[in-house]
Write an enzyme that holds these catalytic residues in place. Structure first.
Site, PDB file in Angstrom:
ATOM      1  N   HIS A   1      60.253  41.312 -68.270  1.00  0.00           N
ATOM      2  CA  HIS A   1      61.337  42.286 -68.098  1.00  0.00           C
ATOM      3  C   HIS A   1      61.618  42.449 -66.608  1.00  0.00           C
ATOM      4  O   HIS A   1      60.855  41.979 -65.763  1.00  0.00           O
ATOM      5  CB  HIS A   1      60.931  43.643 -68.691  1.00  0.00           C
ATOM      6  CG  HIS A   1      59.846  44.327 -67.909  1.00  0.00           C
ATOM      7  ND1 HIS A   1      58.536  43.869 -67.897  1.00  0.00           N
ATOM      8  CD2 HIS A   1      59.874  45.381 -67.062  1.00  0.00           C
ATOM      9  CE1 HIS A   1      57.818  44.633 -67.104  1.00  0.00           C
ATOM     10  NE2 HIS A   1      58.588  45.547 -66.577  1.00  0.00           N
ATOM     11  N   ASP A  29      62.744  45.935 -64.213  1.00  0.00           N
ATOM     12  CA  ASP A  29      62.741  47.374 -64.467  1.00  0.00           C
ATOM     13  C   ASP A  29      64.165  47.939 -64.532  1.00  0.00           C
ATOM     14  O   ASP A  29      64.970  47.744 -63.623  1.00  0.00           O
ATOM     15  CB  ASP A  29      61.945  48.100 -63.376  1.00  0.00           C
ATOM     16  CG  ASP A  29      60.480  47.665 -63.376  1.00  0.00           C
ATOM     17  OD1 ASP A  29      59.974  47.288 -64.446  1.00  0.00           O
ATOM     18  OD2 ASP A  29      59.846  47.707 -62.299  1.00  0.00           O
ATOM     19  N   HIS A  69      59.270  40.268 -64.345  1.00  0.00           N
ATOM     20  CA  HIS A  69      57.807  40.317 -64.231  1.00  0.00           C
ATOM     21  C   HIS A  69      57.152  40.621 -65.570  1.00  0.00           C
ATOM     22  O   HIS A  69      57.802  41.085 -66.513  1.00  0.00           O
ATOM     23  CB  HIS A  69      57.360  41.293 -63.138  1.00  0.00           C
ATOM     24  CG  HIS A  69      57.830  42.710 -63.333  1.00  0.00           C
ATOM     25  ND1 HIS A  69      59.115  43.111 -63.057  1.00  0.00           N
ATOM     26  CD2 HIS A  69      57.187  43.815 -63.779  1.00  0.00           C
ATOM     27  CE1 HIS A  69      59.244  44.400 -63.313  1.00  0.00           C
ATOM     28  NE2 HIS A  69      58.082  44.858 -63.763  1.00  0.00           N
ATOM     29  N   ARG A 101      53.472  53.440 -58.706  1.00  0.00           N
ATOM     30  CA  ARG A 101      54.757  52.741 -58.531  1.00  0.00           C
ATOM     31  C   ARG A 101      55.870  53.702 -58.114  1.00  0.00           C
ATOM     32  O   ARG A 101      55.994  54.796 -58.670  1.00  0.00           O
ATOM     33  CB  ARG A 101      55.181  52.073 -59.844  1.00  0.00           C
ATOM     34  CG  ARG A 101      56.370  51.139 -59.667  1.00  0.00           C
ATOM     35  CD  ARG A 101      56.962  50.698 -60.998  1.00  0.00           C
ATOM     36  NE  ARG A 101      57.732  51.779 -61.580  1.00  0.00           N
ATOM     37  CZ  ARG A 101      58.289  51.744 -62.794  1.00  0.00           C
ATOM     38  NH1 ARG A 101      58.153  50.683 -63.564  1.00  0.00           N
ATOM     39  NH2 ARG A 101      58.973  52.760 -63.254  1.00  0.00           N
TER      40      ARG A 101
HETATM   41  C1  OGA Z   1      55.902  48.197 -63.749  1.00  0.00           C
HETATM   42  C2  OGA Z   1      55.198  47.069 -64.353  1.00  0.00           C
HETATM   43  C3  OGA Z   1      53.360  45.686 -63.836  1.00  0.00           C
HETATM   44  C4  OGA Z   1      51.881  45.801 -63.667  1.00  0.00           C
HETATM   45  O1  OGA Z   1      55.221  49.082 -63.215  1.00  0.00           O
HETATM   46  O2  OGA Z   1      57.143  48.188 -63.763  1.00  0.00           O
HETATM   47  O3  OGA Z   1      55.801  46.310 -65.071  1.00  0.00           O
HETATM   48  O4  OGA Z   1      51.290  44.761 -63.381  1.00  0.00           O
HETATM   49  N1  OGA Z   1      53.932  46.945 -63.986  1.00  0.00           N
HETATM   50  O5  OGA Z   1      51.323  46.878 -63.821  1.00  0.00           O
HETATM   51 MN    MN Z   2      57.992  46.685 -64.881  1.00  0.00          MN
END
Ligand code: OGA
Ligand code: MN
Length: 286
Positions: free
Chosen positions: A109, A111, A260, A276
């Site tokens: 995906h 974000d 990702h 994040r």
């Molecule tokens: C996010 C996600 C990836 C991770 O925080 O958007 O996809 O490795 N995390 O935690």
């Molecule tokens: Mn993500």
């Protein structure tokens, strides 16, 4: 302070050596980091940073306005108390309460592409990481575009696709949002399949399996077949860098030219806890 920039794969990702984000980041340093990020196809890694939430937030704000968990009641509980700009990603619990969103992003995906203005950047800071496992894969959506045949490029140019949060229905994200009514069902947006990135001027294949639901003007069978190919093509191993996290890594990715996937393979090994921030988009994709 001279920065050293080292690529981490042939196409996507670069590591910055010599930056200290604990200090306020001046305009010159920010410009250099931003350019390195654009040049690395939207993925920058800065290791060995020891950042308080305030420092991560201050640095993230250099990229633009930050999203706040207060805007989204379903994820509010995952925000860091006192810092709604920080979303916690973790499998850990304290007194039976999750310390963050477990299994965030355990599928391909980018974000928030279901938003009208897709998120510019996500900035993820690792605080606790298992000895092995819990890697994140990043796919290069510029390369995904550039490696298509001229015939396929002609077919795709001018097409639009619907991106919907509800599309992630068989993921933990989708399940958590299920049953939250119209507010969630309405979280969708239509974007071109091929976008021109505002910073690089390059074209990217703007699709991701998590949220891209349907190509406008096609039957479901046509759309499913074409999207199925594009999802597979855009995440081929040749286009992917796999990040093996260390505590104190800060990773910045661009949600308009990368996708990702967080690999949830680590739970028998150790715990994972990350902070994040999300930089809001400021324009429609074109
Ligand atoms: C996010 C996600 C990836 C991770 O925080 O958007 O996809 O490795 N995390 O935690
Ligand atoms: Mn993500």
């Amino acid at each position: 302070m001279g920065l050293t920039i080292q690529t981490v794969s042939p196409h996507i990702g670069a590591e910055v050596i010599g930056a200290d984000l604990q200090q306020p980041v001046g305009d010159n340093l920010f410009r250099e980091l931003h350019q390195a990020w654009v040049d690395a196809d939207g993925l920058l890694i800065i290791r060995d940073q020891v950042l308080k939430p305030e420092q991560q937030i201050a640095f993230s704000r250099r990229f633009g306005e930050l999203a706040s968990a207060a805007e989204n009641p379903v994820i509010e509980k995952y925000s860091l108390p006192g810092h709604p700009e920080i979303f916690r990603v973790s499998n850990k619990k304290k007194d039976d309460e999750p310390l963050g969103r477990e299994d965030a992003g355990t599928y391909w995906h980018a974000d928030g592409t279901w938003q009208t203005f897709p998120s510019k950047a996500s900035i993820l800071y690792a605080i606790e990481i298992p000895r092995v496992g819990g890697n994140t894969m990043f796919a290069d959506l510029y390369q995904a575009w550039e490696t298509l045949s001229p015939t396929m490029k002609r077919l795709l140019e001018g097409l639009q696709a619907v991106h919907a949060m509800a599309n992630a229905g068989d993921t933990s994200y989708g399940r958590e949002f299920a049953g939250k009514g119209d507010a969630v069902a309405a979280k969708s947006a239509t974007h071109p399949l091929v976008i021109t990135h505002p910073d690089s001027g390059r074209k990217a294949l703007f699709v991701n399996r998590g949220y891209t639901a349907h190509i406008v003007g096609m039957t479901k069978a046509e759309s499913d077949a074409l999207l199925g190919f594009l999802f597979q093509h855009s995440t081929a191993p040749e286009l992917v860098y796999r990040h093996s996290w260390r505590a104190h890594d800060l990773v910045i990715w661009d949600n308009r030219c990368t996708a990702h996937y967080a690999i949830p393979d680590y739970k028998a090994v150790g715990d994972r806890y990350l902070h994040r921030t999300s930089v809001k988009g400021d324009r429609p994709m074109q």
